[in-house]
Design an enzyme around this catalytic site. Structure first.
Site: not given
Lengths: 393, 356
Positions: A121-124, A240
């Site tokens: 995940q390349g977010y921060s 869910e």
């Protein structure tokens, strides 16, 4: 108030149990091929990857939170594997179902669910933590390719990932910092991608820094439109939600802590006989049970497709606050064992000093996935409807 | 799987809420508080009209058999509005008496709310539990002292805890009974000391487990009431933060205050499910009820005090004054935390029950 399930769900539970008896052998839990084929069977039976379309390797079942809860309970009882964890199955694949193009779905979802494709995940970024939307990694469209430059951080499993889904700045001259962000898929195995592991204070491997220098990705590997990345990353795909999962985990941890307090000796007696430890455990149990039963309420509301309100904004911080208290009591119970750095190796299993990792790791839990301070902002601004703080960038 | 109130319970909650909102809104509170403390007859009759004393006794006993959760929800609302009645005590006496003898001649008047009954359990010095009751009955007579009895001046009957985990009924006009009012911190539940001098009593024929269940129910109802107190503290503070201005802005815009308020809500809100579960256990999972009751009572009465104190801090100087309403809730929360035993004592009992 009724904590039982009705006849229809009892029947469903019986089916799940029968499936597990027939298909799951705990003795083979370390055999990867066996586990992979178990997951495949469980998916076909409708128990795993339930809400993903069949054509992309899911079960194609309509959401039903009570069925999902029954599956969790029964799988946990016999320690059968659930869906693969990680960013790919939990974040990228649901996002693609909602926003991806047909080609993107075709290419990525099935292989992500099977574990063949692993995702970072390349977010921060170093300068964009809680204020994620101020991120600076840039992508420019050059011909039929995006050219990406920048740096990502806290990237879990970056070393072993084939791909990254990243938030990058593609638009300038837009109304807000959010409007300049796009959601790109990037091949990690190419020149210009440098992964540098960061060692967490409790040892082991957790996350990395990722440097991106003139990294390229095809023009059509953008999910959603240009400038829509912020909304895409908040994908609210109907799924869910596991509203009791974390709370059940807190109760498990609490019960283990009680066990440790019964075995560790303080002042010549089991630690649990110390009035101070008993009182601290008693206080903690109040929080643990309040959190657990609040999960039951959320499960009930989820099953009706209704919002449980402010309590549903409290799960993350409740869990991490409980983690802090566990750490505090564990330290008191372990006494000088809390000074031993636990060693995990094939020929050595650590004793109760393994709790040192829990003590230190509980801090990571208050930071990752939205810090406790940000959680309090959410409760205050969305839950209590207090005035929002103005952003200065 | 349905962990929520029923439609019927929500309707009951709403009706008590709207009744108390009109009869006991915050502005009226201080004046009532300054008047002679005691039973608020107007609210008492309205709660009786809703049918609360009928809730616990089973249909065979002439009641509604609606269970403790229903009564607990009503207790929550009474806590939220700091209603000055001993309704929770009264309902428990009714249940004990119905368990003793459903045809008891005192029941009709109690069910109709024409008479008032309260609990006389405490002997002070940390002795709240049935196993700690020391008052001895001899030939149908009592000699000794019970403390911290709420609304004694308004009560017609007392349900007295005796040595050996037994319960006895004493009428207010019984010979040798002296009721001495105490200047109470919590004027919404004023307390008295009862002295028995060769006072006649009637022992109820209840098993120790039935007495234990009445005690557990008392803990749970009080936990529910304390949740109401806590929620009121959060609500009134949030409203204040949205209206009070300093430095040219609403104080609710300051992150320090936002986090203070969020932390208050974070303590209080999960308590709802905790008391619901305890009340449900009392109704449907009796083997879990004793422990669920002490956990809920210890946790929630403690948080109610913590939150009321935090609410005073949020309000600043005004909340230190007598004329502002907040101290009414703070003092009631303090009372509830002590009544039936301090949290630490409850937790010590919960540890024993789990065989720690």
């Amino acid at each position: 108030m009724d904590l039982s399930y009705n006849a229809e769900y009892d029947q469903y539970r019986a089916e799940v149990v029968a499936f597990l008896v027939k298909n799951w052998n705990l003795a083979l839990a370390r055999d990867e091929t066996y586990v992979a084929s178990f997951r495949k069977n469980a998916t076909q039976a409708g128990y795993l990857y339930r809400n993903f379309p069949k054509q992309y390797g899911g079960a194609g079942v309509a959401p039903d939170v009570l069925q999902a809860q029954i599956i969790r309970e029964e799988f946990a009882k016999v320690r059968a594997p659930k869906e693969l964890g990680g960013n790919g199955t939990m974040m990228l694949a649901p996002t693609l179902v909602e926003y991806g193009t047909d080609q993107q779905k075709e290419k990525f979802i099935a292989k992500t669910l099977s574990g063949e494709y692993r995702w970072a995940q390349g977010y921060s970024e170093p300068g964009a933590g809680s204020d994620l939307a101020s991120l600076k990694t840039k992508a420019e469209l050059v011909g039929d390719e995006w050219v990406i430059n920048g740096q990502k951080i806290w990237t879990t499993d970056a070393q072993s990932s084939n791909y990254m889904f990243a938030l990058v700045r593609t638009e300038t001259d837009v109304a807000s910092k959010h409007a300049g962000i796009s959601y790109l898929l990037i091949d990690m195995k190419q020149p210009g991608v440098t992964v540098r592991p960061l060692k967490p204070m409790y040892g082991g491997h957790a996350f990395c820094e990722v440097f991106l220098e003139d990294v390229r990705t095809p023009a059509d590997w953008i999910v959603g439109e240009r400038g829509e990345g912020w909304a895409v990353s908040k994908s609210t795909l109907k799924h869910e939600r596991n509203s009791v999962g974390a709370a059940t985990g807190a109760l498990d941890t609490f019960n283990k802590l009680v066990k440790v307090a019964k075995t560790e000796i303080l002042d010549g007696k089991p630690a649990i006989e110390s009035p101070l430890i008993r009182e601290q455990l008693g206080v903690l149990e109040g929080y643990v049970r309040a959190h657990l039963y609040s999960g039951y309420y959320q499960l009930t509301k989820d099953a009706q497709g209704k919002s449980a309100g402010i309590i549903s904004m409290m799960n993350k911080i409740n869990s991490s606050n409980i983690g802090h208290k566990v750490a505090e009591i564990a330290t008191a119970v372990l006494e000088d064992k809390s000074l031993i750095s636990p060693v995990f190796s094939p020929d050595h299993k650590p004793g109760n000093e393994r709790w040192v990792n829990q003590i230190l790791g509980s801090l990571a839990a208050t930071i990752g996935g939205g810090t406790s301070n940000i959680q309090l902002n959410i409760i205050a601004e969305r839950g209590l409807e207090l005035p929002r703080e103005e952003s200065k960038n | 799987m349905y962990f929520d109130l029923t439609e019927e319970q929500y309707m009951l909650k709403d009706s008590i809420e709207s009744m108390l909102a009109s009869k006991n809104e915050d502005a009226q509170q201080v004046k009532k508080y300054d008047d002679k403390p005691g039973l608020d007859r107007d609210i008492w009759l309205a709660l009786v009209a809703v049918g609360l004393p009928m809730v616990l006794p089973t249909e065979e006993q002439g009641g509604l058999g609606m269970g403790l959760l229903t009564l607990a929800v009503a207790a929550e609302v009474q806590g939220y509005y700091a209603a000055a009645t001993p309704m929770q005590d009264h309902c428990l006496v009714v249940k004990a008496l119905a368990d003793h003898n459903a045809a008891d001649g005192r029941l009709p008047g109690l069910l109709a709310g024409e008479q008032v009954a309260v609990l006389a359990w405490s002997e002070g010095q940390g002795n709240w539990l049935p196993s700690q009751w020391g008052l001895v009955e001899h030939d149908g007579r009592l000699n000794g002292v019970k403390r911290d009895v709420i609304f004694a001046a308004d009560a017609d009957f007392f349900l007295v805890g005796l040595q050996g985990q037994r319960l006895a009924m004493v009428a207010k006009d019984a010979s040798g009974l002296v009721i001495e009012a105490v200047e109470s911190v919590d004027r919404t539940q004023p307390i008295s000391t009862l002295t028995f001098q060769n006072t006649p009593c009637e022992i109820l024929t209840l098993a120790a487990s039935q007495v234990g269940a009445i005690f557990d129910a008392a803990l749970i109802l009080q936990a529910a009431e304390s949740f109401g107190l806590g929620r009121h503290s959060v609500q009134i503070s949030v409203v204040y933060a949205k209206t009070r201005e300093q430095f040219g802005r609403l104080i609710g815009e300051f992150q320090a205050l936002k986090h203070q308020l969020a932390n208050m809500a974070l303590e209080v809100e999960p308590c709802q499910a905790l008391y619901w579960y305890a009340a449900h256990a009392w109704d449907a999972i009796p083997e879990e009820a004793p422990r669920a009751a002490v956990i809920a009572n210890a946790h929630i009465t403690e948080i109610a005090v913590k939150t009321a104190r935090a609410a005073v801090e949020v309000h600043g100087g005004i909340a230190i004054t007598w004329e502002f309403v907040l101290h009414i809730w703070l003092k009631r929360a303090m009372h509830n935390k002590v009544r039936f035993g301090l949290p630490a004592a409850q937790r010590a009992r919960s540890a024993l029950l789990e065989d720690w």
